[in-house]
Design a protein around this motif. Sequence first.
Motif, PDB file in Angstrom:
ATOM      1  N   GLY A 148       0.811  -1.209   0.000  1.00 17.88           N
ATOM      2  CA  GLY A 148       0.000   0.000   0.000  1.00 17.88           C
ATOM      3  C   GLY A 148       0.840   1.253   0.000  1.00 17.88           C
ATOM      4  N   VAL A 149       0.488   2.195   0.882  1.00 17.70           N
ATOM      5  CA  VAL A 149       1.100   3.522   0.933  1.00 17.70           C
ATOM      6  C   VAL A 149       1.933   3.646   2.204  1.00 17.70           C
ATOM      7  CG1 VAL A 149       0.640   6.008   1.018  1.00 17.70           C
ATOM      8  CG2 VAL A 149      -0.825   4.510  -0.351  1.00 17.70           C
ATOM      9  N   GLU A 150       3.104   4.230   2.063  1.00 14.31           N
ATOM     10  CA  GLU A 150       3.990   4.406   3.214  1.00 14.31           C
ATOM     11  C   GLU A 150       3.285   5.175   4.332  1.00 14.31           C
ATOM     12  OE1 GLU A 150       8.546   5.973   4.181  1.00 14.31           O
ATOM     13  OE2 GLU A 150       7.683   6.231   2.186  1.00 14.31           O
ATOM     14  N   ASN A 151       3.405   4.671   5.535  1.00 12.08           N
ATOM     15  CA  ASN A 151       2.831   5.258   6.753  1.00 12.08           C
ATOM     16  C   ASN A 151       1.297   5.163   6.821  1.00 12.08           C
ATOM     17  OD1 ASN A 151       5.391   6.091   7.717  1.00 12.08           O
ATOM     18  ND2 ASN A 151       5.288   7.934   6.449  1.00 12.08           N
ATOM     19  N   ILE A 152       0.687   4.520   5.844  1.00 10.56           N
ATOM     20  CA  ILE A 152      -0.763   4.319   5.876  1.00 10.56           C
ATOM     21  C   ILE A 152      -1.096   2.845   5.761  1.00 10.56           C
ATOM     22  CG2 ILE A 152      -2.985   4.774   4.747  1.00 10.56           C
ATOM     23  CD1 ILE A 152      -1.853   7.403   3.756  1.00 10.56           C
ATOM     24  N   GLY A 153      -0.404   2.140   4.880  1.00  5.53           N
ATOM     25  CA  GLY A 153      -0.770   0.769   4.562  1.00  5.53           C
ATOM     26  C   GLY A 153      -1.641   0.768   3.328  1.00  5.53           C
ATOM     27  N   ARG A 154      -2.472  -0.228   3.211  1.00 11.77           N
ATOM     28  CA  ARG A 154      -3.335  -0.317   2.045  1.00 11.77           C
ATOM     29  C   ARG A 154      -4.379   0.790   2.075  1.00 11.77           C
ATOM     30  NH1 ARG A 154      -3.887  -6.906   1.321  1.00 11.77           N
ATOM     31  NH2 ARG A 154      -1.722  -7.194   0.677  1.00 11.77           N
ATOM     32  N   ALA A 155      -4.401   1.541   0.987  1.00 17.44           N
ATOM     33  CA  ALA A 155      -5.276   2.702   0.891  1.00 17.44           C
ATOM     34  C   ALA A 155      -5.948   2.666  -0.475  1.00 17.44           C
ATOM     35  CB  ALA A 155      -4.470   3.983   1.098  1.00 17.44           C
ATOM     36  N   CYS A 156      -6.267   3.832  -1.036  1.00 19.58           N
ATOM     37  CA  CYS A 156      -6.963   3.875  -2.329  1.00 19.58           C
ATOM     38  C   CYS A 156      -6.551   5.122  -3.092  1.00 19.58           C
ATOM     39  CB  CYS A 156      -8.477   3.858  -2.109  1.00 19.58           C
ATOM     40  SG  CYS A 156      -9.433   3.880  -3.641  1.00 19.58           S
ATOM     41  N   THR A 157      -6.317   4.950  -4.374  1.00 18.10           N
ATOM     42  CA  THR A 157      -5.915   6.068  -5.221  1.00 18.10           C
ATOM     43  C   THR A 157      -7.019   7.097  -5.363  1.00 18.10           C
ATOM     44  OG1 THR A 157      -4.413   4.634  -6.456  1.00 18.10           O
ATOM     45  CG2 THR A 157      -5.071   6.679  -7.518  1.00 18.10           C
ATOM     46  N   VAL A 158      -8.272   6.646  -5.499  1.00 21.29           N
ATOM     47  CA  VAL A 158      -9.363   7.584  -5.760  1.00 21.29           C
ATOM     48  C   VAL A 158     -10.143   7.964  -4.507  1.00 21.29           C
ATOM     49  CG1 VAL A 158      -9.623   6.823  -8.137  1.00 21.29           C
ATOM     50  CG2 VAL A 158     -11.002   5.729  -6.352  1.00 21.29           C
ATOM     51  N   ASN A 159      -9.999   7.199  -3.434  1.00 22.07           N
ATOM     52  CA  ASN A 159     -10.714   7.491  -2.190  1.00 22.07           C
ATOM     53  C   ASN A 159      -9.719   7.871  -1.098  1.00 22.07           C
ATOM     54  OD1 ASN A 159     -12.315   7.665   0.064  1.00 22.07           O
ATOM     55  ND2 ASN A 159     -12.859   5.504   0.130  1.00 22.07           N
ATOM     56  N   PRO A 160      -9.545   9.153  -0.842  1.00 21.03           N
ATOM     57  CA  PRO A 160      -8.546   9.578   0.150  1.00 21.03           C
ATOM     58  C   PRO A 160      -8.897   9.177   1.573  1.00 21.03           C
ATOM     59  CG  PRO A 160      -9.852  11.450  -0.582  1.00 21.03           C
ATOM     60  CD  PRO A 160     -10.225  10.297  -1.467  1.00 21.03           C
ATOM     61  N   TYR A 161     -10.145   8.794   1.820  1.00 21.40           N
ATOM     62  CA  TYR A 161     -10.569   8.425   3.172  1.00 21.40           C
ATOM     63  C   TYR A 161     -10.246   6.978   3.515  1.00 21.40           C
ATOM     64  CZ  TYR A 161     -13.334  12.601   2.196  1.00 21.40           C
ATOM     65  OH  TYR A 161     -13.725  13.861   1.825  1.00 21.40           O
ATOM     66  N   ALA A 162     -10.007   6.138   2.508  1.00 23.08           N
ATOM     67  CA  ALA A 162      -9.791   4.718   2.736  1.00 23.08           C
ATOM     68  C   ALA A 162      -8.565   4.489   3.620  1.00 23.08           C
ATOM     69  CB  ALA A 162      -9.628   3.984   1.416  1.00 23.08           C
ATOM     70  N   GLY A 163      -8.772   3.819   4.733  1.00 25.02           N
ATOM     71  CA  GLY A 163      -7.698   3.586   5.691  1.00 25.02           C
ATOM     72  C   GLY A 163      -7.458   4.747   6.631  1.00 25.02           C
ATOM     73  N   LEU A 164      -8.105   5.889   6.353  1.00 25.24           N
ATOM     74  CA  LEU A 164      -7.934   7.085   7.186  1.00 25.24           C
ATOM     75  C   LEU A 164      -9.279   7.582   7.708  1.00 25.24           C
ATOM     76  CD1 LEU A 164      -5.305   8.962   4.990  1.00 25.24           C
ATOM     77  CD2 LEU A 164      -4.885   7.815   7.171  1.00 25.24           C
ATOM     78  N   GLU A 165     -10.233   6.667   7.834  1.00 25.19           N
ATOM     79  CA  GLU A 165     -11.563   7.056   8.309  1.00 25.19           C
ATOM     80  C   GLU A 165     -11.516   7.697   9.691  1.00 25.19           C
ATOM     81  OE1 GLU A 165     -12.148   3.919   5.221  1.00 25.19           O
ATOM     82  OE2 GLU A 165     -10.830   4.122   6.965  1.00 25.19           O
ATOM     83  N   MET A 166     -10.543   7.295  10.494  1.00 16.69           N
ATOM     84  CA  MET A 166     -10.405   7.865  11.843  1.00 16.69           C
ATOM     85  C   MET A 166      -9.833   9.281  11.809  1.00 16.69           C
ATOM     86  SD  MET A 166     -11.219   5.707  14.392  1.00 16.69           S
ATOM     87  CE  MET A 166     -10.146   6.232  15.730  1.00 16.69           C
ATOM     88  N   VAL A 167      -9.126   9.594  10.719  1.00 12.78           N
ATOM     89  CA  VAL A 167      -8.408  10.876  10.626  1.00 12.78           C
ATOM     90  C   VAL A 167      -9.229  11.918   9.882  1.00 12.78           C
ATOM     91  CG1 VAL A 167      -6.307  12.003   9.811  1.00 12.78           C
ATOM     92  CG2 VAL A 167      -6.204   9.659  10.698  1.00 12.78           C
ATOM     93  N   PHE A 168      -9.753  11.543   8.735  1.00 15.97           N
ATOM     94  CA  PHE A 168     -10.469  12.492   7.874  1.00 15.97           C
ATOM     95  C   PHE A 168     -11.969  12.478   8.194  1.00 15.97           C
ATOM     96  CE2 PHE A 168      -7.120  11.964   4.263  1.00 15.97           C
ATOM     97  CZ  PHE A 168      -6.260  12.820   4.949  1.00 15.97           C
TER      98      PHE A 168
END
Length: 600
Positions: A314-334
Amino acid sequence: MVTDRMIAFFEARAKGGVSMIVLDGPCFDYPDTLKGSIHLRMDKPEYVKGLQRLLKVVQSNGCKAFTQMDYPAMKSVDKDTPGAKEKKGKWVLPLLEEATTEELEKIISKMSIGASSIKAIGYDGIEVHANYGAFISQLLSPLTNQRSDKYGGSLENRSRFLIDLVKGIKAQVGDDYPLMIKYGADERMDGGFDLDEAKVVAAWLEEAGADAILVTSGNKKTKNYLLPSYTLPKGVNVGIAREIKRVVKIPVISTGKIGDAQLIDDILKEDKADFIAMTRALIADPEFVNKYGEDNFEDIRGCIYCLDDCADKGVENIGRACTVNPYAGLEMVFKLDKADKMRKVWVIGGGPAGMQAAIVLSKRGHNVEVFEKTNELGGLFNLAHLAPYKEEVAEANRYLRHMIKKHGILVHLETEVDEEMILEKMPDAVTIATGAIEKKPPIKGIDSKNVLGARDFLKNIHRTDKEVVVIGGGDVGCEVADIISSDSKVTIIEALSDVLPKMKSLQRGNLLSRLRKKDVAILSSTEVILIEKDFVRIKNVEGERDIPAGTIIYAIGCESQKDLAKRLEGKIDVFIIGDVALPGNLGDALRSATRAAIEI
């Protein structure tokens, strides 16, 4: 250990309308089946409580929670064991080759007892993992299963482990507890486990007590089918699912690049499958099912099947995320809370980052205007879909443009904004999303008429000479080479030791394979030192030589445009996002835009 972040991710999908989520399977026989430090566990009360907390969140939203069961494909052995290989701090050998008949029988017993424990925790059902080239699918495959005991040889023997496992689990959990098989029904390889064999085994699975079959295809050597990207057609496994459905009465589930509302309608109405399973489409839009049920298709944020942010690690410091959905994996943050105070915010630049920032700002209650110097929104991402097989990438811009229109955001096209204009009108804040400019390599002859940047080439898809040199072997350079190599002899010159250093492994392999088939020459650890009318001069460890080239295209990356932001510092609240902040991929740009818009 179950984390709040994990719960937030699955809660969003459960609220989004899905009927069932298959959650990561916990280690049912610690430590023998532990796969790594992040593998969920159930051997202590505190671990069980965490799992039950996750289940409660999923189930309280009307969603069933299954879990997946499989068994590690490698067996731990002593370091000195002949043939042993080190993996994640352990010395291992392939279980398929090393396990005795008695050991395989014991594994069936362990998994069956483990299923009983899983049921007791509160899961609504179990999915047995028999695909992806993992252990059970290795047993099914005549390519990998070379055993001579009752678990090898004939189709009946190769399927014995799975059939006996189904019977064993059902004996432990009861006939009324759902058991689904995730089934690799075609390895997509000559001599492999294929659809004809899969249909026979599917009938045996039904007879043994399986309640549903989720049909997939591929193995670790045909990964394209495990994670079908933009290079494969939509619904790549639908035909296989339909054939399995013809030989069983239990529900058949189709999966594999199904994220299109019309395709879903076709599958279900034409009885090609009983249910649809999705992964990436729900990562891209957790509200997909609710929107589909409301016929609100335009609001669905479609997956573009790029694998950039969800595959590998996935993405460094996030893990598996999403190119088109910035909230994926960051639901707690965003979290899109309403702003304390409505502000007038200008967004300078109408590319993906600018559009995303404007959408978030509008949702939070701000008065937003977007300024774009060209005649359309989308920025450089308007060119991304021009590369071979990447037509679906255009979905990202379609969605963002649609949401700009839906939220009634004022857009000024063909309007270039400067410092004077901003300070005269004095909005409360400015978000700068003007992107990055293409780097031009400092090579003698770079301004010749036969030289152009990759962006200029893509904007017009210029005709090229029979011999072309592409300077730069990154994503853009290699994709440009892919476009023109059908009609021209192409040489890629890359200064680094290898090409495509940032592209994920599966996509990288696909692209390099296409380039090889088109006889594209790749010269790494090489630099261009001179450009002339009909050749370029290169230099590497072997010395200098000339390569014929009538057209030269450079693609050596981008650099941020921060001039406007610097001029506004200290005069107005300024936020820089997207490639202005740091050139990267689409996912990076959308996440930076979302983060900034939440701060304003």
